[in-house]
Design a protein around this motif. Structure first.
Motif, PDB file in Angstrom:
ATOM      1  N   ASN A  12       1.024  41.211  17.780  1.00 30.91           N
ATOM      2  CA  ASN A  12       1.071  40.818  16.368  1.00 30.91           C
ATOM      3  C   ASN A  12       0.728  41.952  15.398  1.00 30.91           C
ATOM      4  N   PRO A  14       2.167  44.749  14.373  1.00 30.68           N
ATOM      5  CA  PRO A  14       3.118  45.224  13.359  1.00 30.68           C
ATOM      6  C   PRO A  14       3.230  44.317  12.130  1.00 30.68           C
ATOM      7  N   HIS A  15       2.787  43.081  12.250  1.00 29.11           N
ATOM      8  CA  HIS A  15       2.910  42.120  11.149  1.00 29.11           C
ATOM      9  C   HIS A  15       1.568  41.788  10.492  1.00 29.11           C
ATOM     10  N   TYR A  16       0.503  42.336  11.025  1.00 30.21           N
ATOM     11  CA  TYR A  16      -0.841  41.939  10.590  1.00 30.21           C
ATOM     12  C   TYR A  16      -1.098  42.196   9.106  1.00 30.21           C
ATOM     13  N   ASP A  17      -0.671  43.331   8.607  1.00 26.79           N
ATOM     14  CA  ASP A  17      -0.978  43.681   7.219  1.00 26.79           C
ATOM     15  C   ASP A  17      -0.307  42.769   6.193  1.00 26.79           C
ATOM     16  N   ALA A  18       0.648  41.960   6.624  1.00 26.86           N
ATOM     17  CA  ALA A  18       1.291  41.017   5.708  1.00 26.86           C
ATOM     18  C   ALA A  18       0.286  40.007   5.152  1.00 26.86           C
ATOM     19  N   GLN A  19      -0.802  39.798   5.853  1.00 28.44           N
ATOM     20  CA  GLN A  19      -1.807  38.839   5.389  1.00 28.44           C
ATOM     21  C   GLN A  19      -2.901  39.487   4.544  1.00 28.44           C
ATOM     22  N   THR A  49      -6.184  47.034  11.725  1.00 29.85           N
ATOM     23  CA  THR A  49      -5.290  48.025  11.119  1.00 29.85           C
ATOM     24  C   THR A  49      -5.984  48.837  10.031  1.00 29.85           C
ATOM     25  N   GLU A  78      -1.160  50.831  14.076  1.00 30.06           N
ATOM     26  CA  GLU A  78      -0.608  50.455  12.767  1.00 30.06           C
ATOM     27  C   GLU A  78      -1.432  51.008  11.603  1.00 30.06           C
TER      28      GLU A  78
END
Length: 109
Positions: A12, A14-19, A49, A78
């Motif tokens: 997960n 690569p998508h963590y910073d979206a939150q 990250t 990341e």
């Protein structure tokens, strides 16, 4: 941390910073409460990250040194570029490979 948990964080990452926007208030509060000084060494356990490290890097005063600790290599991969003198360590929070007393401030999310 179990191998399965580490694999989940790695997957997960690569998508963590979206939150980040969902955590912004908590991160800002943690940064403010840390009361960092320019000669401090910050250790951020469970850095992921590096969301809190980013705030510390952008803040004034900025600590002289910071070390991000996380068990997930995917999360650390990341992380954006860190200021000179800052680093990351792949380690479990239960066994951080740093000397006792090496930090002025320790955060853990």
């Amino acid at each position: 941390m179990s191998r399965a948990a580490i694999e989940t964080w790695d997957r997960n990452a690569p998508h963590y910073d979206a939150q980040e926007r969902l955590e912004a208030r908590a991160l800002d509060t943690a940064h403010r409460l840390a009361g960092l000084r320019s000669d401090d060494t910050l250790v951020d356990v469970g850095t992921g990250t590096g969301l809190l490290l980013r705030r510390a890097a952008a803040g004034r005063p900025r600590p002289a040194r910071a070390i991000g600790v996380d068990r997930s290599e995917g999360m650390l991969a990341e992380m954006r570029e860190l200021p000179a003198g800052w680093s990351v360590v792949v380690a479990d929070a239960a066994a951080v490979p740093l000397d006792d007393g090496c930090a002025d401030v320790v955060t853990c999310a």
